[in-house]
Write an enzyme that holds these catalytic residues in place. Structure first.
Site, PDB file in Angstrom:
ATOM      1  CB  THR A   1       4.983  -2.990  19.485  1.00  0.00           C
ATOM      2  OG1 THR A   1       4.880  -4.387  19.254  1.00  0.00           O
ATOM      3  CG2 THR A   1       6.435  -2.566  19.496  1.00  0.00           C
TER       4      THR A   1
ATOM      5  N   GLY B   1      -4.555  -1.378  17.902  1.00  0.00           N
ATOM      6  CA  GLY B   1      -3.625  -1.718  16.825  1.00  0.00           C
ATOM      7  C   GLY B   1      -3.044  -0.464  16.207  1.00  0.00           C
TER       8      GLY B   1
ATOM      9  CG  ASN C   1      -7.611   0.888  -0.924  1.00  0.00           C
ATOM     10  OD1 ASN C   1      -7.719   2.014  -1.393  1.00  0.00           O
ATOM     11  ND2 ASN C   1      -8.662   0.168  -0.570  1.00  0.00           N
TER      12      ASN C   1
ATOM     13  CE  LYS D   1      -4.169  -2.011   1.916  1.00  0.00           C
ATOM     14  NZ  LYS D   1      -5.271  -1.938   2.855  1.00  0.00           N
TER      15      LYS D   1
HETATM   16  P1  ATR Z   1      -2.349  -4.481   8.998  1.00  0.00           P
HETATM   17  O1  ATR Z   1      -1.791  -3.776   7.807  1.00  0.00           O
HETATM   18  O2  ATR Z   1      -3.404  -5.501   8.675  1.00  0.00           O
HETATM   19  O3  ATR Z   1      -2.785  -3.554  10.067  1.00  0.00           O
HETATM   20  P2  ATR Z   1       0.144  -4.921  10.302  1.00  0.00           P
HETATM   21  O4  ATR Z   1       0.662  -3.667   9.734  1.00  0.00           O
HETATM   22  O5  ATR Z   1       1.049  -6.123  10.366  1.00  0.00           O
HETATM   23  O6  ATR Z   1      -1.164  -5.396   9.546  1.00  0.00           O
HETATM   24  O7  ATR Z   1      -0.388  -4.589  11.789  1.00  0.00           O
HETATM   25  C1  ATR Z   1      -0.907  -5.520  12.594  1.00  0.00           C
HETATM   26  C2  ATR Z   1      -1.372  -4.875  13.907  1.00  0.00           C
HETATM   27  O8  ATR Z   1      -1.919  -5.888  14.698  1.00  0.00           O
HETATM   28  C3  ATR Z   1      -0.231  -4.273  14.723  1.00  0.00           C
HETATM   29  O9  ATR Z   1      -0.731  -3.214  15.484  1.00  0.00           O
HETATM   30  C4  ATR Z   1       0.151  -5.446  15.613  1.00  0.00           C
HETATM   31  O10 ATR Z   1       0.773  -5.081  16.817  1.00  0.00           O
HETATM   32  P3  ATR Z   1       2.375  -4.833  16.876  1.00  0.00           P
HETATM   33  O11 ATR Z   1       2.602  -3.437  16.378  1.00  0.00           O
HETATM   34  O12 ATR Z   1       2.717  -5.038  18.296  1.00  0.00           O
HETATM   35  O13 ATR Z   1       2.992  -5.878  15.971  1.00  0.00           O
HETATM   36  C5  ATR Z   1      -1.201  -6.001  15.923  1.00  0.00           C
HETATM   37  N1  ATR Z   1      -1.155  -7.394  16.315  1.00  0.00           N
HETATM   38  C6  ATR Z   1      -0.872  -8.448  15.522  1.00  0.00           C
HETATM   39  N2  ATR Z   1      -0.938  -9.596  16.237  1.00  0.00           N
HETATM   40  C7  ATR Z   1      -1.294  -9.252  17.507  1.00  0.00           C
HETATM   41  C8  ATR Z   1      -1.547  -9.988  18.708  1.00  0.00           C
HETATM   42  N3  ATR Z   1      -1.449 -11.317  18.734  1.00  0.00           N
HETATM   43  N4  ATR Z   1      -1.903  -9.305  19.804  1.00  0.00           N
HETATM   44  C9  ATR Z   1      -2.005  -7.975  19.761  1.00  0.00           C
HETATM   45  N5  ATR Z   1      -1.779  -7.203  18.677  1.00  0.00           N
HETATM   46  C10 ATR Z   1      -1.426  -7.845  17.557  1.00  0.00           C
END
Ligand code: ATR
Length: 485
Positions: free
Chosen positions: A372, A347, A308, A287
């Site tokens: 994070t 997120g 997108n 993206k």
């Molecule tokens: P997308 O583009 O679909 O948002 P991404 O950029 O990989 O995908 O982001 C995923 C989000 O989900 C992030 O905020 C991630 O948290 P981190 O920044 O800590 O990686 C969050 N996420 C993914 N798996 C998770 C989990 N098991 N528990 C909590 N947050 C999660």
């Protein structure tokens, strides 16, 4: 026309698959190497009578193990079995390029049976492929190549056959693997007379006859068909073809929407020029990567740094972000009624970016919670939002007008997971989950029990898809068409 590959252990099972798929196909390939007891006279008799039982032309194939088949006996044995079975009313016999069975081939030609000369490569594209195809065609054979596609560069090569091999009227080119799927779907654009399909994935990347015929309408593609698609990595799970293809059909627009697995955005833009692609959706992880290739962008793309949707407009690529408006679409009336002033976003990834910006642009006070903290902080600083670590979620219970869940937690098959079990709902907030499989996630179901207004991820998905459809076709999504999931 589509060719159904039949690869069962018994002729009865082959016939069952044949009749199940009869409405979608115009040709069948009987892969006798997959049959049990191939040496028995009873089986040979069944093979011989097969073409007279079915009502389409049939290809007789006995594929060696080294070419992806099941046949492990000697070449002498293979020739004798094919010879015997070809007594049936087969229209074509497939013979590998390196099997020089000259006398048998002459005999088949004299009987009016066409010979498909095939080359298989499960690793990549062999050298001088087009030269070899030309040679086979000159000798009166139908050249067939089935090669592994390892990236978009390989796709560019295979699609160049449209121009380079245009003099070969009857040819078959198969791109194996997920990168090769566009070659299977757009076989008519390359000038192939058929493509192979099956209910079982006989070769890597093979699609079912029903999906090729009903969803993609691959056999109706012609020189005027507009090509659209989606790029991503991974991309094969996408349901966007199920939104756009039925929509195009619904407005009688001669267009097709194809999934492109992409390893290089740069090469994809080359391919897009070559195929005169009119527009495409963009999903993870591209993206942001597509933006340098765009001549124009909407305000949202520039602000969010996420695109997108790409369309060809006056000879230029233009970037749009329909995630932004797709997200807003189900909740716009709430903004109009001033009901959303504070938001909690779970997120801080790619999906969260569009959502946080959409909320901020509507004067919403946003708090981002993330596993994070650094990621939350960076998005919060950019968008002038607040942020906190996900573990502190319980502190925010009942404090926001809307809670938006943007992570993939709770998605099938992990539908029992809840990304924020400590966050309680008051019943007054709107609760929005971007996860669309399942429809009612554990997170949404908790909100539902507290009588919150809930918004399903599928609503956003369909809203953004319909906006894309308008950008692609210039028409509203047909109201009488249900996206076909
Ligand atoms: P997308 O583009 O679909 O948002 P991404 O950029 O990989 O995908 O982001 C995923 C989000 O989900 C992030 O905020 C991630 O948290 P981190 O920044 O800590 O990686 C969050 N996420 C993914 N798996 C998770 C989990 N098991 N528990 C909590 N947050 C999660």
């Amino acid at each position: 026309m589509l060719c159904l590959t039949l690869s069962h252990k018994t002729i009865d099972a082959d016939l069952k698959e044949f009749w199940n798929n009869r409405p979608y196909i115009g040709l069948a390939e009987l892969r006798i190497d997959c049959l049990d007891n191939l040496e028995s006279d009873e089986i040979k008799d069944k093979i011989i009578s097969f073409p007279s039982i079915v009502d389409v032309p049939v290809i007789l194939t006995c594929r060696r193990k080294s070419d992806g088949g099941q046949f492990t006996m000697s070449e002498k044995k293979r020739l004798s079995i094919i010879k015997k079975c070809s007594e049936g009313a087969f229209s074509y016999v497939d013979i590998e390029e390196d099997s020089h069975w000259n006398e048998f081939e002459k005999e088949l030609s004299n009987r009016g049976i066409e010979i498909i000369k095939s080359i298989h490569d499960f690793n990549g594209i062999p050298d001088n492929l087009f030269l070899k195809m030309n040679r086979m065609a000159t000798k009166g054979f139908i050249p067939k190549v089935a090669v592994k596609v390892n990236g978009v560069k390989d796709l560019i090569f295979l699609f160049s056959a449209q121009e380079k091999l245009k003099d070969i009227k009857k040819k078959i080119i198969i791109g194996m693997g997920d990168y090769g799927v566009p070659v299977r779907i757009l076989y008519k654009k390359i000038g192939c007379f058929t493509t192979f399909c099956s209910d079982n994935e006989v070769a890597p990347g093979m699609l079912s006859p029903r999906s090729l015929s009903e969803l993609y309408r691959a056999d109706r593609v012609n020189a005027q068909t507009h090509i659209f698609g989606i790029i991503g990595n991974p991309v094969m799970h996408t349901i966007s073809p199920n939104i756009h293809n039925p929509g195009f059909h619904g407005i009688r627009f001669n267009a097709i929407y194809v999934p492109f697995l992409v390893d290089s955005v740069r090469y994809f833009f080359r391919l897009a020029e070559m195929l005169q692609i009119h527009g495409f959706s963009v999903t993870i992880p591209f993206k942001r990567d597509v933006i340098p290739y765009l001549g124009r962008n909407t305000r949202e793309v520039t602000q969010i740094c996420s695109c997108n949707t790409v369309i060809r407009e006056r000879g230029m690529w233009k970037g749009i972000n329909t995630d932004y408006y797709g997200f807003l679409s189900p909740i716009i009336p709430e903004f109009d009624n001033d009901k959303i002033k504070t938001a909690l976003v779970i997120g801080a990834g790619g999906a969260a970016r569009s959502i946080v910006w959409a909320l901020r642009n509507h004067n919403c006070n946003v708090t981002i919670l993330n596993r994070t903290l650094e990621h939350a902080k960076s998005l919060a600083n950019e968008t002038m939002s607040n942020y906190d670590i996900l573990d502190n979620a319980y502190k925010y219970s009942g404090l926001s007008d809307i809670v938006v869940q943007t992570t993939s937690v709770g998605m099938e098959p992990n539908y029992l997971e809840d990304p924020v079990p400590s966050l309680n709902f008051s019943g007054k907030e709107i609760v929005y989950d971007l996860v669309y499989k399942p429809n009612l996630t554990k997170f949404l179901s908790r909100a539902n029990e507290k009588k919150c207004k809930i918004v399903y991820g599928i609503d956003m998905l369909i809203a953004q898809g319909k906006l894309q459809f308008e950008a692609f076709s210039g028409y509203h999504y047909p109201p009488n068409v249900n996206p076909n999931f």
